[in-house]
Design an enzyme around this catalytic site. Structure first.
Site, PDB file in Angstrom:
ATOM      1  N   HIS A  55       0.831  -1.217   0.000  1.00  0.00           N
ATOM      2  CA  HIS A  55       0.000   0.000   0.000  1.00  0.00           C
ATOM      3  C   HIS A  55       0.862   1.262   0.000  1.00  0.00           C
ATOM      4  O   HIS A  55       0.538   2.248   0.664  1.00  0.00           O
ATOM      5  CB  HIS A  55      -0.949   0.012   1.199  1.00  0.00           C
ATOM      6  CG  HIS A  55      -1.956  -1.092   1.185  1.00  0.00           C
ATOM      7  ND1 HIS A  55      -3.159  -0.999   0.512  1.00  0.00           N
ATOM      8  CD2 HIS A  55      -1.954  -2.318   1.748  1.00  0.00           C
ATOM      9  CE1 HIS A  55      -3.850  -2.121   0.667  1.00  0.00           C
ATOM     10  NE2 HIS A  55      -3.127  -2.942   1.413  1.00  0.00           N
ATOM     11  N   ASN A 127     -10.179  -2.887   2.774  1.00  0.00           N
ATOM     12  CA  ASN A 127      -9.982  -2.772   1.328  1.00  0.00           C
ATOM     13  C   ASN A 127     -11.293  -2.387   0.654  1.00  0.00           C
ATOM     14  O   ASN A 127     -12.329  -2.253   1.304  1.00  0.00           O
ATOM     15  CB  ASN A 127      -9.475  -4.096   0.744  1.00  0.00           C
ATOM     16  CG  ASN A 127      -8.024  -4.378   1.083  1.00  0.00           C
ATOM     17  OD1 ASN A 127      -7.199  -3.467   1.152  1.00  0.00           O
ATOM     18  ND2 ASN A 127      -7.700  -5.638   1.315  1.00  0.00           N
TER      19      ASN A 127
END
Length: 494
Positions: A55, A127
């Site tokens: 990420h 997510n």
């Protein structure tokens, strides 16, 4: 000029000349005593910190969570009580790409939220999909290695990805979402967010409930095809940052509806699937989503590095009324996220303003990197241990969670036993219309370019177990895109 602030060194001394080095004459060498030059160059050398291992590329903004529903019978958390309004920070991200990666790549998107509650920070780190590729964190580092660069070629490897996925059938559900239309959202505004894991609520009576968090976009789902995404990346690599920042600056505030699914604690022992398995969803027919409130983003950060790159989210940040579950992936993340921040940002990373709680903080942690409060968080310098006789902070028994009533013998249980990794991908596949299926087949075929035949055939066998049409469609798309033929694989593929 007199009304402008004076330029100083980091120690506060005024800088008389910020254009010229201190030298021994007009053509002489630079002097070691030019501490201002040394300070300026040494700070430049240290401007970059380690990027996130996963990420790394992200986009963030501030906002508010407003609670409009009533779920007080399930949780005592103040942030979720009727009428509560809580300031928060959101960070969206891609999973695989580095800091310089393009925003519009086909990938899962991170959906991380930090709520500055009166009881401490609550972080919900999920997510844009309700499930994940693997159910046991023991497999997570290997999975992420397949998403990163090959150690020899330094290129992304389709072979590594499909080799891992074809050897891990629990990934089918997430792979189907990733390769479907929803695998490439147009912007953060046009995607849902999920806590993904099973968490728990507990109330004043000490009753526990299992919970799933859903944030449903109020802007509608919009997605790029591979061709459209390639065109966008050809114009800009910052399309998500542009969309999020621009929408807020224009007053078109991004909004999501918060919903929860609730399961009574002991019902977890009766479901046909493991409700703590992050590769599975809870059927909405069994556990209907309950509308709770609205998340709105309405303020852009003033400094991206200080407020987004330095932002540290961890699922271990919870508040009274919210708890965990036996979810294996969640349990591991409770350690690994905070540990990553201590490595990347420093031991006391929560002293950084963007991570600092809005409520009073009192603890006995001492010394170490980033200790910007002098090591005294207790109110009395003599209260640097516990228990003590100097009015140092003490425990609060009312914050004690009720015990978990689901347990078992400690062992390394085979996560594959008793798990059907095909039924939920089949239900998802059957929801797709003909156009969505065609794009799914095409996207998978595009992602499989150059993958060895035996790995392709192994993955096709999984698709066939989901639905014969799934396997046939991908096989036809592989032939159309790459001239793939099963006979060319040889006996090793059988």
């Amino acid at each position: 000029m007199s009304d402008r602030p004076i330029l100083t060194t980091s120690a506060g001394a005024p800088v008389p000349d910020n254009q010229n080095s201190l030298t021994a004459g007009p053509r002489g060498g630079v002097m070691m005593q030019d501490y201002q030059l040394i300070e300026k160059l040494s700070h430049q050398n240290r401007e970059r910190i380690p990027e996130r291992a996963v990420h790394a590329k992200g986009w963030g903004a501030y906002g508010t969570l407003k609670i409009t529903g009533d779920i007080s019978k399930y949780t005592k958390a103040k942030v979720l009580q009727p009428g509560a309004e809580t300031p928060m920070l959101a960070r969206f991200s891609t999973v695989a790409g580095e800091l310089g990666a393009a925003d519009a790549e086909r990938d899962v998107r991170g959906f991380a939220l930090k709520f500055y509650t009166p009881e401490g920070n609550w972080d919900l780190v999920g997510n844009n999909t309700p499930i994940f590729f693997v159910r046991d964190a023991y497999k997570f580092p290997d999975f992420i290695h397949t998403q990163k660069r090959h150690p020899k070629t330094n290129l992304r490897s389709a072979t590594a990805m499909w080799d891992f996925w074809s050897l891990s059938p629990e990934s089918l559900h997430q792979v189907t979402i990733l390769m479907s239309d929803r695998g490439c959202p147009v912007s953060p505004l046009h995607m849902n967010g999920y806590g993904s894991h099973t968490f728990s609520f507990w109330n004043d009576a000490g009753e526990r409930y299992w919970v799933k968090f859903h944030f449903k976009t109020q802007h509608g789902h919009k997605h790029y095809t591979n061709a459209e995404a390639a065109d966008v990346i050809g114009r800009t690599r910052e399309s998500y940052q542009e969309a999020l920042y621009g929408a807020i600056e224009e007053g078109n505030y991004p909004r999501w509806t918060l919903q929860v699914q609730i399961m009574p604690e002991l019902e977890a022992e009766k479901t046909a699937y493991d409700p703590f398995d992050v590769t599975k969803v809870w059927p909405h027919a069994d556990y209907p989503p309950i509308e709770v409130g609205v998340l709105e983003l309405n303020r852009n950060p003033e400094n991206y590095f200080a407020e987004v790159e330095n932002a540290a989210f961890s699922p271990s940040n919870i508040v009274p009324g919210i708890g965990f579950s036996p979810d294996k992936m969640l349990q591991a993340r409770l350690f690994s996220y905070a540990d990553a921040h201590r490595y990347r940002l420093g031991t006391h990373y929560e002293h950084i303003p963007v991570n600092r709680p809005k409520c009073p903080v009192h603890h006995y942690h001492r010394d170490g990197q980033m200790n910007t409060f002098g090591g005294i968080q207790t109110g009395n310098p003599s209260a640097y241990y516990e228990p003590n006789s100097f009015n140092g902070p003490v425990e609060q028994p009312s914050a004690m969670e009720p015990p978990l009533r689901i347990s078992g013998d400690m062992a390394r249980y085979d996560h594959r036993e008793g798990n059907d990794d095909y039924v939920q991908p089949r239900a998802l596949f059957n929801l797709f219309d003909a156009g969505q299926k065609a794009r799914l087949f095409s996207n998978i075929a595009a992602a499989m370019g150059g993958v060895p035949g035996p790995i392709v055939e192994r993955q096709l066998a999984h698709f066939k177990r989901v639905h014969p049409d799934y396997e046939a469609g991908v096989r036809a798309a592989l032939h159309a895109a790459h001239g793939y033929e099963a006979d060319a694989v040889g006996a090793a593929a059988e």
